[in-house]
Scaffold this motif. Sequence first.
Motif, mmCIF file in Angstrom:
data_model
loop_
_atom_site.group_PDB
_atom_site.id
_atom_site.type_symbol
_atom_site.label_atom_id
_atom_site.label_comp_id
_atom_site.label_asym_id
_atom_site.label_seq_id
_atom_site.Cartn_x
_atom_site.Cartn_y
_atom_site.Cartn_z
ATOM 1 N N THR A 128 46.284 43.986 39.947
ATOM 2 C CA THR A 128 45.979 43.331 38.672
ATOM 3 C C THR A 128 45.967 41.825 38.826
ATOM 4 O OG1 THR A 128 46.916 45.165 37.417
ATOM 5 C CG2 THR A 128 46.724 43.058 36.283
ATOM 6 N N TRP A 129 46.982 41.270 39.487
ATOM 7 C CA TRP A 129 47.072 39.819 39.623
ATOM 8 C C TRP A 129 46.038 39.267 40.585
ATOM 9 C CZ3 TRP A 129 49.780 36.068 37.042
ATOM 10 C CH2 TRP A 129 50.555 36.546 35.993
ATOM 11 N N VAL A 132 42.932 39.062 38.455
ATOM 12 C CA VAL A 132 43.036 37.915 37.539
ATOM 13 C C VAL A 132 42.774 36.607 38.291
ATOM 14 C CG1 VAL A 132 44.701 36.569 36.169
ATOM 15 C CG2 VAL A 132 44.563 39.043 35.869
#
Length: 136
Positions: A128-129, A132
């Motif tokens: 996820t990061w 992002v």
Amino acid sequence: MTEVELKSGRPASRPLSPHLQVWRPTLTMTMSIMHRVTGAALYFGALLLAWFLIAAASGPESFSYASAFANSFIGKLILFGFTWALYHHLLGGVRHLVWDMGYGLDHPQREWLAWATLIGGIALTLLTWICVALRA
């Protein structure tokens, strides 16, 4: 404590249920405790999310203050921890759902599911990061 009569005829005082000194810590025990901890952490994360949304609805000055906090090192660290807590708690819930259906209760499967919860939560958080960071 409860009074229990020994074979010698004299009463002995002992706990009603096993205490922590009886149990050897296991991975499934640790994951169960972490499931409770992440559940509590999600309450505080939800408060931060509500603060951010209220700040966004309150106007540019409030939103800039909340946004500055979210973009600070501490803010990103909290958001990273919140993301991990969310994924870990989700996967722990799936693990418990699998157990409730009667699967994965034997020793090798139980340990495999605990490792899958741990590794899966970390992997999904990092993924996820990374997504992002690539989008920014």
